[in-house]
Scaffold this active site. Structure first.
Site, PDB file in Angstrom:
ATOM      1  N   SER A 109       0.725  -1.245  -0.052  1.00  0.00           N
ATOM      2  CA  SER A 109       0.096   0.075  -0.088  1.00  0.00           C
ATOM      3  C   SER A 109       1.050   1.218  -0.043  1.00  0.00           C
ATOM      4  O   SER A 109       2.121   1.156   0.103  1.00  0.00           O
ATOM      5  CB  SER A 109      -1.055   0.112   1.024  1.00  0.00           C
ATOM      6  OG  SER A 109      -0.452   0.702   2.189  1.00  0.00           O
ATOM      7  N   SER A 110       0.364   2.273  -0.252  1.00  0.00           N
ATOM      8  CA  SER A 110       1.057   3.919  -0.200  1.00  0.00           C
ATOM      9  C   SER A 110       1.803   4.174   1.079  1.00  0.00           C
ATOM     10  O   SER A 110       2.371   5.021   1.100  1.00  0.00           O
ATOM     11  CB  SER A 110      -0.001   4.762  -0.967  1.00  0.00           C
ATOM     12  OG  SER A 110      -1.032   4.936  -0.196  1.00  0.00           O
ATOM     13  N   CYS A 111       1.276   3.458   2.018  1.00  0.00           N
ATOM     14  CA  CYS A 111       1.757   3.869   3.474  1.00  0.00           C
ATOM     15  C   CYS A 111       3.373   3.449   3.514  1.00  0.00           C
ATOM     16  O   CYS A 111       4.138   3.772   4.393  1.00  0.00           O
ATOM     17  CB  CYS A 111       1.254   3.159   4.586  1.00  0.00           C
ATOM     18  SG  CYS A 111       1.515   1.227   4.297  1.00  0.00           S
ATOM     19  N   TYR A 138       3.381  -1.935  10.009  1.00  0.00           N
ATOM     20  CA  TYR A 138       2.753  -2.555   8.580  1.00  0.00           C
ATOM     21  C   TYR A 138       3.673  -1.967   7.541  1.00  0.00           C
ATOM     22  O   TYR A 138       3.982  -3.015   6.450  1.00  0.00           O
ATOM     23  CB  TYR A 138       1.272  -1.659   8.507  1.00  0.00           C
ATOM     24  CG  TYR A 138       0.601  -2.732   7.244  1.00  0.00           C
ATOM     25  CD1 TYR A 138       0.037  -4.001   7.457  1.00  0.00           C
ATOM     26  CD2 TYR A 138       0.278  -1.777   6.200  1.00  0.00           C
ATOM     27  CE1 TYR A 138      -0.630  -4.661   6.356  1.00  0.00           C
ATOM     28  CE2 TYR A 138      -0.237  -2.527   5.108  1.00  0.00           C
ATOM     29  CZ  TYR A 138      -0.784  -3.612   5.155  1.00  0.00           C
ATOM     30  OH  TYR A 138      -1.300  -4.164   4.207  1.00  0.00           O
ATOM     31  N   LYS A 142       5.920  -4.376   4.782  1.00  0.00           N
ATOM     32  CA  LYS A 142       5.561  -4.188   3.378  1.00  0.00           C
ATOM     33  C   LYS A 142       6.659  -3.659   2.366  1.00  0.00           C
ATOM     34  O   LYS A 142       6.984  -4.179   1.358  1.00  0.00           O
ATOM     35  CB  LYS A 142       4.256  -3.165   2.858  1.00  0.00           C
ATOM     36  CG  LYS A 142       3.154  -3.943   3.485  1.00  0.00           C
ATOM     37  CD  LYS A 142       2.559  -4.894   2.514  1.00  0.00           C
ATOM     38  CE  LYS A 142       1.227  -5.578   2.979  1.00  0.00           C
ATOM     39  NZ  LYS A 142       1.063  -6.693   2.116  1.00  0.00           N
ATOM     40  N   HIS A 181     -12.431   2.771   6.355  1.00  0.00           N
ATOM     41  CA  HIS A 181     -11.821   3.641   5.663  1.00  0.00           C
ATOM     42  C   HIS A 181     -12.782   4.836   5.596  1.00  0.00           C
ATOM     43  O   HIS A 181     -14.032   4.724   5.732  1.00  0.00           O
ATOM     44  CB  HIS A 181     -10.977   3.358   4.436  1.00  0.00           C
ATOM     45  CG  HIS A 181      -9.950   2.377   4.806  1.00  0.00           C
ATOM     46  ND1 HIS A 181      -9.687   1.370   3.888  1.00  0.00           N
ATOM     47  CD2 HIS A 181      -8.875   2.574   5.554  1.00  0.00           C
ATOM     48  CE1 HIS A 181      -8.812   0.778   4.353  1.00  0.00           C
ATOM     49  NE2 HIS A 181      -8.049   1.607   5.245  1.00  0.00           N
TER      50      HIS A 181
HETATM   51  N1  LIG Z   1      -8.134  -2.107   1.020  1.00  0.00           N
HETATM   52  C1  LIG Z   1      -7.638  -1.168   0.788  1.00  0.00           C
HETATM   53  O1  LIG Z   1      -7.859   0.241   0.723  1.00  0.00           O
HETATM   54  C2  LIG Z   1      -6.201  -1.284   0.246  1.00  0.00           C
HETATM   55  C3  LIG Z   1      -5.521  -0.360  -0.220  1.00  0.00           C
HETATM   56  C4  LIG Z   1      -4.114  -0.288  -0.561  1.00  0.00           C
HETATM   57  C5  LIG Z   1      -3.606  -1.701  -0.512  1.00  0.00           C
HETATM   58  N2  LIG Z   1      -4.294  -2.551   0.058  1.00  0.00           N
HETATM   59  C6  LIG Z   1      -3.327  -4.036  -0.168  1.00  0.00           C
HETATM   60  O2  LIG Z   1      -4.232  -5.118  -0.514  1.00  0.00           O
HETATM   61  C7  LIG Z   1      -3.863  -6.304   0.209  1.00  0.00           C
HETATM   62  C8  LIG Z   1      -5.174  -6.972   0.672  1.00  0.00           C
HETATM   63  O3  LIG Z   1      -6.018  -6.105   1.517  1.00  0.00           O
HETATM   64  P1  LIG Z   1      -7.498  -6.178   1.715  1.00  0.00           P
HETATM   65  O4  LIG Z   1      -8.239  -4.936   1.871  1.00  0.00           O
HETATM   66  O5  LIG Z   1      -8.187  -7.119   0.654  1.00  0.00           O
HETATM   67  O6  LIG Z   1      -7.552  -7.023   3.037  1.00  0.00           O
HETATM   68  P2  LIG Z   1      -8.812  -8.072   3.550  1.00  0.00           P
HETATM   69  O7  LIG Z   1     -10.094  -7.910   2.791  1.00  0.00           O
HETATM   70  O8  LIG Z   1      -8.615  -7.852   5.076  1.00  0.00           O
HETATM   71  O9  LIG Z   1      -8.248  -9.270   3.151  1.00  0.00           O
HETATM   72  C9  LIG Z   1      -7.020  -9.942   3.538  1.00  0.00           C
HETATM   73  C10 LIG Z   1      -6.962 -11.297   3.279  1.00  0.00           C
HETATM   74  O10 LIG Z   1      -5.599 -11.985   3.781  1.00  0.00           O
HETATM   75  C11 LIG Z   1      -5.961 -13.306   4.298  1.00  0.00           C
HETATM   76  N3  LIG Z   1      -5.163 -13.448   5.296  1.00  0.00           N
HETATM   77  C12 LIG Z   1      -4.809 -12.659   6.573  1.00  0.00           C
HETATM   78  N4  LIG Z   1      -3.899 -13.410   7.254  1.00  0.00           N
HETATM   79  C13 LIG Z   1      -3.844 -14.581   6.592  1.00  0.00           C
HETATM   80  C14 LIG Z   1      -3.189 -15.710   7.243  1.00  0.00           C
HETATM   81  N5  LIG Z   1      -2.306 -15.832   8.410  1.00  0.00           N
HETATM   82  N6  LIG Z   1      -3.049 -17.132   6.384  1.00  0.00           N
HETATM   83  C15 LIG Z   1      -3.784 -16.959   5.217  1.00  0.00           C
HETATM   84  N7  LIG Z   1      -4.601 -15.912   4.654  1.00  0.00           N
HETATM   85  C16 LIG Z   1      -4.553 -14.709   5.394  1.00  0.00           C
HETATM   86  C17 LIG Z   1      -7.484 -13.231   4.751  1.00  0.00           C
HETATM   87  O11 LIG Z   1      -8.077 -14.559   4.657  1.00  0.00           O
HETATM   88  P3  LIG Z   1      -9.317 -15.013   5.008  1.00  0.00           P
HETATM   89  O12 LIG Z   1     -10.600 -14.022   4.749  1.00  0.00           O
HETATM   90  O13 LIG Z   1      -9.609 -16.578   4.822  1.00  0.00           O
HETATM   91  O14 LIG Z   1      -9.140 -14.984   6.714  1.00  0.00           O
HETATM   92  C18 LIG Z   1      -7.950 -12.110   3.967  1.00  0.00           C
HETATM   93  O15 LIG Z   1      -8.685 -12.839   2.786  1.00  0.00           O
HETATM   94  C19 LIG Z   1      -2.885  -5.670   1.462  1.00  0.00           C
HETATM   95  O16 LIG Z   1      -1.488  -6.049   1.160  1.00  0.00           O
HETATM   96  C20 LIG Z   1      -3.246  -4.240   1.460  1.00  0.00           C
HETATM   97  O17 LIG Z   1      -1.918  -3.593   2.011  1.00  0.00           O
HETATM   98  C21 LIG Z   1      -5.627  -2.596   0.349  1.00  0.00           C
END
Ligand SMILES: NC(=O)c1ccc[n+]([C@@H]2O[C@H](COP(=O)([O-])OP(=O)(O)OC[C@H]3O[C@@H](n4cnc5c(N)ncnc54)[C@H](OP(=O)(O)O)[C@@H]3O)[C@@H](O)[C@H]2O)c1
Length: 317
Positions: A109-111, A138, A142, A181
């Site tokens: 992420s951009s952080c 975090y 990353k 958010h």
């Molecule tokens: N959302 C945003 O605004 C945003 C913005 C920029 C970047 N990102 C990046 O995108 C990525 C995903 O973010 P997201 O928003 O999609 O998060 P999310 O909805 O919380 O999804 C995270 C996923 O990771 C899995 N996970 C976490 N711990 C795990 C473990 N120990 N073993 C296996 N699986 C695990 C979870 O699986 P389960 O569901 O099966 O538990 C979940 O499906 C991150 O790297 C984040 O930095 C997100």
């Protein structure tokens, strides 16, 4: 060679980003996608990860699995944010390399960028100054993932790449007011206020900070683009390159949700950083551009929110 039946493992496929990657790839005709929930496979466990990947032998891995959360969660669980995220990505990257997985797309992420870096943020600003302290745990995890990918490219000439998206929104978003958010929180607040006879909506800060938002399906398409093309560099920002004030965003969401009440800005609450915008030229020069206009994307997200309210996690009406 990548083909429509190449096996692609999407780690974190149930999450907001992972499910958008799944949609983008299956819509594009990829028929051999695999995923495991954290209950089925805990990615913090190296031997389980190694066994799973040795069995499955995917052609490509998309790493959308991470322990994510806001300021409060980062402050309360700094060790888990640093350790779990490093374990997840290290295990996946190491096994991918050992098992000769051809493509790896690492999502962050951009952080990762320094708190006071010039705006818009360029990829080259990485590690040029101190991080925002509230999410440094975090961010450091990353950054180490970005560096591992860079090391793989440099030493082993692997076609592995890191994509750093801006603020995302869309289906699968978190609408829990304690941890969401700004954009999904506003959708929920305006929606509830409209139901409540158009009562006023209270929002944090002055409304003057500027932010950029990308629809998560655009990120899914950027991941597809990275999968199908050999990119020149190891790290790319993914965004729209356009921002707006929080006040403008509030007005847009107020209109979409048809709320007719007052907006009250609570200026005793912090504004956060004045501007956070990604420079997206590098990926633009490779040939990828976002397609979902913000207004249209919010409208689609609002429709999704209305349709899924009853099933949304942690949503207490
Ligand atoms: N959302 C945003 O605004 C945003 C913005 C920029 C970047 N990102 C990046 O995108 C990525 C995903 O973010 P997201 O928003 O999609 O998060 P999310 O909805 O919380 O999804 C995270 C996923 O990771 C899995 N996970 C976490 N711990 C795990 C473990 N120990 N073993 C296996 N699986 C695990 C979870 O699986 P389960 O569901 O099966 O538990 C979940 O499906 C991150 O790297 C984040 O930095 C997100």
């Amino acid at each position: 060679m990548l083909s429509k039946d190449s096996k692609v493992y999407i780690a974190g496929h149930n999450g907001m980003v992972g499910s958008a990657c799944w949609r983008a790839l299956s819509d594009a005709g990829y028929t051999n996608l695999i995923g495991k929930s954290s209950k089925e496979l805990d990615l913090r466990n190296q031997s389980d990860v190694q066994d799973f990947l040795a069995d499955e032998r995917p052609y490509a891995i998309i790493d959308a699995a991470a322990k994510v959360g806001g300021i409060l969660a980062n402050n309360t669980y700094p060790y888990e944010f640093l350790m779990d995220n490093m374990l997840i990505q290290n295990n996946l990257i190491r096994s991918a390399h050992e098992l000769d997985v051809q493509k790896f797309i690492f999502l962050g992420s951009s952080c990762i960028y320094p708190k006071f870096a010039p705006q818009p943020l360029k990829e080259e600003y990485l590690l040029t100054g101190p991080l925002e302290p509230t999410n440094e745990w975090y961010a450091i995890a990353k950054i180490s993932g970005v560096k591992l990918i860079e090391a793989m490219r440099k030493e082993y000439h692997r076609d592995y790449v890191s994509l750093m998206p801006t603020n995302l929104y869309g289906p699968g978003d978190n609408f829990d007011l304690k941890s969401s958010h700004v954009l999904p929180a506003m959708i929920r607040k305006f929606f509830e206020a409209r139901l409540n006879n158009n009562s006023s909506v209270e929002l944090w800060g002055s409304g003057s900070p500027m932010r950029e938002f990308l629809h998560v399906d655009d990120l899914g398409h950027a991941v597809l683009f990275a999968l199908q093309n050999q990119l020149k560099y190891g790290l790319y920002n993914v965004g729209t390159g356009k921002d707006l004030t929080i006040k403008e965003l509030a007005k847009m969401i107020q209109k979409i949700t048809d709320h007719k009440g007052e907006i009250i800005w609570d200026s005793s609450k912090p504004d956060g950083t004045p501007r956070k915008l990604l420079n997206t030229e590098l990926l633009l020069n490779e040939g990828w551009k976002y397609t979902v206009d913000l207004q249209e994307g919010i409208k689609k997200t609002y429709d999704w929110f209305i349709e899924n309210q009853s099933e949304l996690k942690m949503l207490s009406f």
